[in-house]
Design a protein around this motif. Structure first.
Motif, PDB file in Angstrom:
ATOM      1  N   ARG A  45       0.807  -1.229   0.000  1.00 11.39           N
ATOM      2  CA  ARG A  45       0.000   0.000   0.000  1.00 11.39           C
ATOM      3  C   ARG A  45       0.839   1.279   0.000  1.00 11.39           C
ATOM      4  N   ILE A  46       2.086   1.187   0.448  1.00 10.32           N
ATOM      5  CA  ILE A  46       2.919   2.389   0.566  1.00 10.32           C
ATOM      6  C   ILE A  46       3.800   2.542  -0.676  1.00 10.32           C
ATOM      7  N   GLU A  47       3.668   3.685  -1.336  1.00  5.18           N
ATOM      8  CA  GLU A  47       4.457   3.925  -2.555  1.00  5.18           C
ATOM      9  C   GLU A  47       5.614   4.880  -2.336  1.00  5.18           C
ATOM     10  N   ARG A  48       5.527   5.647  -1.261  1.00  4.13           N
ATOM     11  CA  ARG A  48       6.588   6.630  -1.022  1.00  4.13           C
ATOM     12  C   ARG A  48       6.788   6.789   0.477  1.00  4.13           C
ATOM     13  N   ILE A  49       8.049   6.712   0.892  1.00  7.48           N
ATOM     14  CA  ILE A  49       8.406   6.977   2.286  1.00  7.48           C
ATOM     15  C   ILE A  49       9.205   8.279   2.269  1.00  7.48           C
ATOM     16  N   TRP A  50       8.848   9.228   3.123  1.00  5.66           N
ATOM     17  CA  TRP A  50       9.575  10.502   3.077  1.00  5.66           C
ATOM     18  C   TRP A  50       9.781  11.082   4.468  1.00  5.66           C
ATOM     19  N   CYS A  51      10.696  12.035   4.546  1.00  4.02           N
ATOM     20  CA  CYS A  51      10.938  12.719   5.824  1.00  4.02           C
ATOM     21  C   CYS A  51      11.541  14.094   5.554  1.00  4.02           C
ATOM     22  N   ASN A  52      11.373  14.972   6.513  1.00  6.69           N
ATOM     23  CA  ASN A  52      12.084  16.244   6.528  1.00  6.69           C
ATOM     24  C   ASN A  52      13.380  15.986   7.273  1.00  6.69           C
ATOM     25  N   ALA A  53      14.492  15.911   6.548  1.00 11.18           N
ATOM     26  CA  ALA A  53      15.762  15.523   7.174  1.00 11.18           C
ATOM     27  C   ALA A  53      16.559  16.762   7.563  1.00 11.18           C
ATOM     28  N   ARG A  54      17.043  16.772   8.794  1.00 13.54           N
ATOM     29  CA  ARG A  54      17.999  17.814   9.165  1.00 13.54           C
ATOM     30  C   ARG A  54      19.196  17.637   8.232  1.00 13.54           C
ATOM     31  N   VAL A  55      19.705  18.741   7.697  1.00 14.58           N
ATOM     32  CA  VAL A  55      20.735  18.664   6.660  1.00 14.58           C
ATOM     33  C   VAL A  55      21.921  17.788   7.095  1.00 14.58           C
ATOM     34  N   ASP A  56      22.303  17.882   8.356  1.00 14.24           N
ATOM     35  CA  ASP A  56      23.456  17.088   8.810  1.00 14.24           C
ATOM     36  C   ASP A  56      23.150  15.596   8.936  1.00 14.24           C
ATOM     37  N   LYS A  57      21.893  15.191   8.723  1.00  8.97           N
ATOM     38  CA  LYS A  57      21.521  13.778   8.842  1.00  8.97           C
ATOM     39  C   LYS A  57      21.272  13.118   7.480  1.00  8.97           C
ATOM     40  N   THR A  58      21.480  13.879   6.370  1.00 13.21           N
ATOM     41  CA  THR A  58      21.114  13.318   5.063  1.00 13.21           C
ATOM     42  C   THR A  58      21.978  12.104   4.714  1.00 13.21           C
ATOM     43  N   GLY A  59      23.263  12.140   5.077  1.00 13.00           N
ATOM     44  CA  GLY A  59      24.148  11.003   4.787  1.00 13.00           C
ATOM     45  C   GLY A  59      23.679   9.747   5.510  1.00 13.00           C
ATOM     46  N   PHE A  60      23.216   9.954   6.723  1.00 11.92           N
ATOM     47  CA  PHE A  60      22.679   8.844   7.523  1.00 11.92           C
ATOM     48  C   PHE A  60      21.488   8.209   6.797  1.00 11.92           C
ATOM     49  N   TYR A  61      20.540   9.028   6.350  1.00 11.70           N
ATOM     50  CA  TYR A  61      19.337   8.501   5.709  1.00 11.70           C
ATOM     51  C   TYR A  61      19.629   7.877   4.340  1.00 11.70           C
ATOM     52  N   GLU A  62      20.671   8.375   3.681  1.00 14.25           N
ATOM     53  CA  GLU A  62      21.014   7.802   2.374  1.00 14.25           C
ATOM     54  C   GLU A  62      21.366   6.324   2.509  1.00 14.25           C
ATOM     55  N   ARG A  63      21.908   5.938   3.659  1.00 14.98           N
ATOM     56  CA  ARG A  63      22.221   4.518   3.885  1.00 14.98           C
ATOM     57  C   ARG A  63      20.963   3.654   3.928  1.00 14.98           C
ATOM     58  N   PHE A  64      19.811   4.292   4.079  1.00 10.82           N
ATOM     59  CA  PHE A  64      18.555   3.531   4.127  1.00 10.82           C
ATOM     60  C   PHE A  64      17.761   3.686   2.837  1.00 10.82           C
ATOM     61  N   GLY A  65      18.464   4.100   1.779  1.00  8.37           N
ATOM     62  CA  GLY A  65      17.814   4.177   0.471  1.00  8.37           C
ATOM     63  C   GLY A  65      17.026   5.453   0.239  1.00  8.37           C
TER      64      GLY A  65
END
Ligand SMILES: CC(C)(COP(=O)(O)OP(=O)(O)OC[C@H]1O[C@@H](n2cnc3c(N)ncnc32)[C@H](O)[C@@H]1OP(=O)(O)O)[C@@H](O)C(=O)NCCC(=O)NCCS
Length: 139
Positions: free
Chosen positions: A97-117
């Protein structure tokens, strides 16, 4: 000492407020971290020896899931707990049912989230002196 027993489970929304407050917005009053739609969210906590150390909240709207207010208590950061919790959350949100997962990322955390696709979009903004980039993962 001894083994550190670790467990991820759903938690009531009220259980997120203290960690949100002390880790993310300590300079604000506690009401600042209470979200109007907390009641409609799914909230997850990682416990170490029965102590809540990391939290995240997910909100589903149609085919989209936003996760918000991801935080690990300061003295437990950098030990892999946040990664464990986010891995668990991503699995929970990976449904037909879920087509898009999103978040407002603090800029210093973007590298962290990139590891999760998660990938950066071209949308950004500032709030409370913090810069954010919207990140997303398309199913
Ligand atoms: C973002 C946050 C939730 C991450 O939680 P965490 O429990 O520290 O996450 P992890 O320990 O899994 O990962 C943090 C770092 O430790 C590293 N790490 C992971 N496992 C590790 C381990 N076993 N040993 C040492 N370091 C480790 C990770 O690679 C990561 O490195 P990075 O900072 O370069 O990305 C936490 O830093 C936090 O609460 N920050 C303040 C609030 C915040 O900014 N929230 C996010 C808003 S977008």
């Amino acid at each position: 000492m001894g083994n550190r027993e670790m467990e991820v489970k759903r938690i009531p929304y009220e259980s997120t407020w203290n960690i949100r407050h002390e880790v993310m917005w300590p300079g604000q009053v506690i009401d600042y971290v209470k979200l109007p739609n907390d009641k409609n969210g799914s909230h997850f906590g990682l416990f170490v020896n029965d102590k809540l150390v990391s939290i995240v909240s997910a909100f589903i709207s149609g085919e989209e899931a936003q996760f918000r207010k991801f935080a690990t208590v300061k003295e437990e950061q950098g030990k892999g707990y946040g990664s464990k919790l986010l891995t668990y959350l991503m699995k929970e949100l990976t449904t037909d049912r879920i087509e898009r997962i999103w978040c407002n990322a603090r800029v210093d955390k973007t590298g962290f989230y990139e590891r999760f696709g998660m990938k950066k979009t071209d949308r950004s903004f500032s709030k409370g002196g913090i810069d954010y980039i919207i990140m997303e993962r398309i199913a």
